[in-house]
Design a protein around this motif. Structure first.
Motif, PDB file in Angstrom:
ATOM      1  N   HIS A   3       0.694  -1.318  -0.008  1.00  0.00           N
ATOM      2  CA  HIS A   3      -0.009  -0.110   0.027  1.00  0.00           C
ATOM      3  C   HIS A   3       0.871   1.404  -0.080  1.00  0.00           C
ATOM      4  N   ALA A   5       2.985   4.146  -1.003  1.00  0.00           N
ATOM      5  CA  ALA A   5       3.335   4.502  -2.461  1.00  0.00           C
ATOM      6  C   ALA A   5       4.623   4.992  -2.669  1.00  0.00           C
ATOM      7  N   THR A   6       5.111   5.374  -1.417  1.00  0.00           N
ATOM      8  CA  THR A   6       6.722   6.050  -1.820  1.00  0.00           C
ATOM      9  C   THR A   6       7.774   4.840  -2.192  1.00  0.00           C
ATOM     10  N   LYS A  20       3.863   4.288  13.522  1.00  0.00           N
ATOM     11  CA  LYS A  20       2.967   3.036  13.295  1.00  0.00           C
ATOM     12  C   LYS A  20       4.068   1.937  13.994  1.00  0.00           C
ATOM     13  N   SER A  76     -14.757  -1.302  17.047  1.00  0.00           N
ATOM     14  CA  SER A  76     -13.674  -1.446  16.160  1.00  0.00           C
ATOM     15  C   SER A  76     -14.192  -1.516  14.776  1.00  0.00           C
ATOM     16  N   TYR A  77     -15.076  -1.687  14.077  1.00  0.00           N
ATOM     17  CA  TYR A  77     -15.658  -1.456  12.842  1.00  0.00           C
ATOM     18  C   TYR A  77     -15.843  -0.097  12.411  1.00  0.00           C
ATOM     19  N   VAL A  80     -12.463   1.510  12.017  1.00  0.00           N
ATOM     20  CA  VAL A  80     -11.755   1.229  10.511  1.00  0.00           C
ATOM     21  C   VAL A  80     -12.257   1.734   9.683  1.00  0.00           C
ATOM     22  N   LEU A  81     -13.791   2.215   9.652  1.00  0.00           N
ATOM     23  CA  LEU A  81     -14.510   3.156   8.639  1.00  0.00           C
ATOM     24  C   LEU A  81     -13.929   4.404   8.617  1.00  0.00           C
ATOM     25  N   ASP A  84     -10.723   4.645   6.995  1.00  0.00           N
ATOM     26  CA  ASP A  84     -11.155   4.479   5.431  1.00  0.00           C
ATOM     27  C   ASP A  84     -11.579   5.864   4.833  1.00  0.00           C
ATOM     28  N   LEU A  87      -8.985   8.482   4.565  1.00  0.00           N
ATOM     29  CA  LEU A  87      -8.104   8.207   3.359  1.00  0.00           C
ATOM     30  C   LEU A  87      -8.773   8.725   2.058  1.00  0.00           C
ATOM     31  N   ASN A  88     -10.118   8.583   2.032  1.00  0.00           N
ATOM     32  CA  ASN A  88     -11.067   8.927   0.785  1.00  0.00           C
ATOM     33  C   ASN A  88     -11.271  10.164   0.944  1.00  0.00           C
ATOM     34  N   LYS A  89     -10.465  11.055   1.968  1.00  0.00           N
ATOM     35  CA  LYS A  89     -10.764  12.595   1.966  1.00  0.00           C
ATOM     36  C   LYS A  89     -12.019  13.143   2.351  1.00  0.00           C
ATOM     37  N   VAL A 321      -5.519  14.822   5.465  1.00  0.00           N
ATOM     38  CA  VAL A 321      -5.066  13.517   5.232  1.00  0.00           C
ATOM     39  C   VAL A 321      -3.811  13.052   5.891  1.00  0.00           C
ATOM     40  N   GLU A 328      -4.916   6.169  12.206  1.00  0.00           N
ATOM     41  CA  GLU A 328      -4.630   4.481  12.221  1.00  0.00           C
ATOM     42  C   GLU A 328      -3.951   4.036  13.480  1.00  0.00           C
ATOM     43  N   LEU A 332      -5.274   1.084  15.645  1.00  0.00           N
ATOM     44  CA  LEU A 332      -4.692  -0.246  16.185  1.00  0.00           C
ATOM     45  C   LEU A 332      -4.749  -0.211  17.668  1.00  0.00           C
TER      46      LEU A 332
END
Lengths: 351, 124
Positions: A3, A5-6, A20, A76-77, A80-81, A84, A87-89, A321, A328, A332
């Motif tokens: 995942h 990208a760098t 992390k 927890s769900y 995580v949403l 998500d 990340l989708n701004k 972002v 995250e 965790l």
């Protein structure tokens, strides 16, 4: 392709953000922390034949435990949403999911509070639980003694010692009963003192019987008389053994029955509120110790997690972002808290 | 350095994992409510469910399925110590090699022989 990208240049170390990695290292230590307690609980149970498993005795509520499990899984769900969405701004949505997680965290603590209140009510606390019949009987006597002392101190605040207070009560009863023109207040006081005197009488009788291990069916005076006679006989005939008269021993049923009668009595009942029957729980103290240690530390971790959520939620509309790693990491931690509960639930509530 | 310019939403996958977790929880609760006679079977089912739920949370919610080998580096020592503690303590208090004579065992035997008439462990 992973995942990230760098494109890694000549970088040493693990290809994740420092935060992390730090969080994962911390979670590693937390795993050891909790497995210490859980492992200890497992080992203690293995070595204790007769561990209390009946949920009516331990006052473990599986419905509440199961609800808590569902609450944590849902939270927890949601976390995580939230990550998500971030990340989708979709920052507003992410903020809302985290708010729901926070609310669910408080719901969890609320349900835990209800469970703890139940334990406190039934005195299921480490060090408070009698483990056999003798301890249970002694506990009733000690409870009764504290109650009597409290009532006496309230009725006769001028004196400090129980004997003095009792003397004042008896004297007052005598003077008030002999008084010819009693007022309403005098009557009330006389009734109150009579009830108190009766209660103290019952307490002394019960205490004497329990300490002497004498059945409540046998009057204490008879027992004392025969015991003194036996001792004198033994002292006179040093060489011969005089059989000491044997009386039936006191049983827990008798003690608890006595308590029930006192509580049911119209005059004594209200005066004796706070007195309860006592039932022993073998290994109860070890159970309570383990229960509070494990769930207590878990609750502390939940509170810390909620504090972190509050800190992130305070960013409000400034959520961006670049906060993805922070969210995250908090996620965790929260998942770890959920994980611990996933194991605590079967171990404490079901098995 | 670009960062997730078009990040596909994994919402659907997460939802499926959530549903799986709910089902597992239900299985646990049902296994208990049904009052299985064999306690070892109950323990086995319930612990297996716990492990399954833990794997769901760890692999998907904590994203470990998609992380690289460093996860083993982090988790191996902790798991080793986690296993080692109960295993090492078990011979100490988890089992006995001799016949112990302690108050609790005497109370337990007394409780067993008078299980009916004492009502020691019963409540209300």
């Amino acid at each position: 392709m992973t995942h990230t990208a760098t494109a890694p240049s000549l970088k040493m170390g693990i290809p994740i953000p420092n935060g992390k990695l730090g969080m994962w290292l911390f979670l590693g230590t937390e795993i050891m922390f909790f497995t210490a307690f859980i492992g200890t609980y497992i080992v203690m149970r293995m070595g204790s034949r007769g561990w209390p498993t009946d949920t009516h005795v331990t006052h473990i509520n599986i419905a509440l435990g199961g609800t808590n499990t569902f609450v944590l899984i849902l939270s927890s769900y949601f976390v995580v949403l939230a990550h998500d969405c971030l990340l989708n701004k979709q920052f507003a949505k992410a903020w809302r999911w985290m708010l729901f997680t926070l609310i669910l965290g408080f719901v969890f603590l609320g349900i835990k509070g209800v469970e703890y209140a139940g334990k406190f009510d039934h005195d299921i606390l480490p060090g408070h639980i009698p483990e056999n019949n003798r301890q249970a009987m002694d506990k009733v006597v000690n409870q009764f003694e504290k109650l009597v002392d409290k009532r006496l101190a309230a009725a006769v605040p001028s004196k400090a010692v129980r004997e003095d207070q009792r003397a004042v009560v008896e004297e007052s009863i005598k003077t008030l009963s002999e008084k010819s023109d009693r007022s309403k207040a005098d009557d009330a006081k006389l009734e109150e003192y009579k009830a108190l005197s009766q209660l103290i009488g019952k307490f002394s009788d019960l205490k004497a019987h329990v300490r002497a291990d004498l059945s409540l069916d046998v009057p204490y005076e008879e027992f004392e008389k025969n015991r003194k006679a036996d001792e004198e006989a033994l002292a006179k005939n040093q060489k011969k053994e005089i059989p000491i008269a044997k009386y039936p021993p006191i049983t827990l049923e008798q003690v608890n029955g006595d308590v029930k009668h006192i509580l049911a009595d119209k005059e004594l009942g209200p005066l004796a509120s706070g007195l309860t029957e006592s039932h022993p729980i073998l290994y109860g103290n070890l159970f309570a110790s383990n229960y509070f240690l494990m769930t207590g530390f878990h609750a502390i971790h939940v509170i810390v997690g909620l504090l972190m959520f509050i800190l992130v939620l305070m960013k409000g509309s400034r959520l961006a972002v670049k906060d993805a790693v922070l969210v995250e990491n908090i996620g965790l931690y929260w998942h770890f808290v959920d994980l611990v509960w996933i194991f605590l639930f079967p171990l404490l509530y079901i098995i | 350095m670009s960062d997730h310019e078009h990040h596909e939403s994994h919402g659907a996958a997460y939802f499926r994992v959530f549903v799986a977790l709910c089902i597992f929880t239900l299985v646990s609760v049902v296994a208990d409510v049904v009052h299985l006679p064999n306690k070892i079977l109950l323990g086995g089912i319930v612990l297996a469910v716990a492990v399954a739920k833990a794997l769901c949370v760890m692999m998907f919610f904590m994203h470990l399925k998609f992380e690289r080998a460093w996860k083993y580096l982090l988790l191996a020592p902790t798991i080793i110590i986690a296993m080692a503690l109960p295993l090492s303590l078990r011979p100490d208090i988890g089992e006995t090699y001799y016949t112990p004579d302690v108050q609790q065992l005497r109370d337990y035997d007394e409780q067993q022989t008078h299980a009916g008439d004492h009502g020691a462990a019963e409540h209300h």
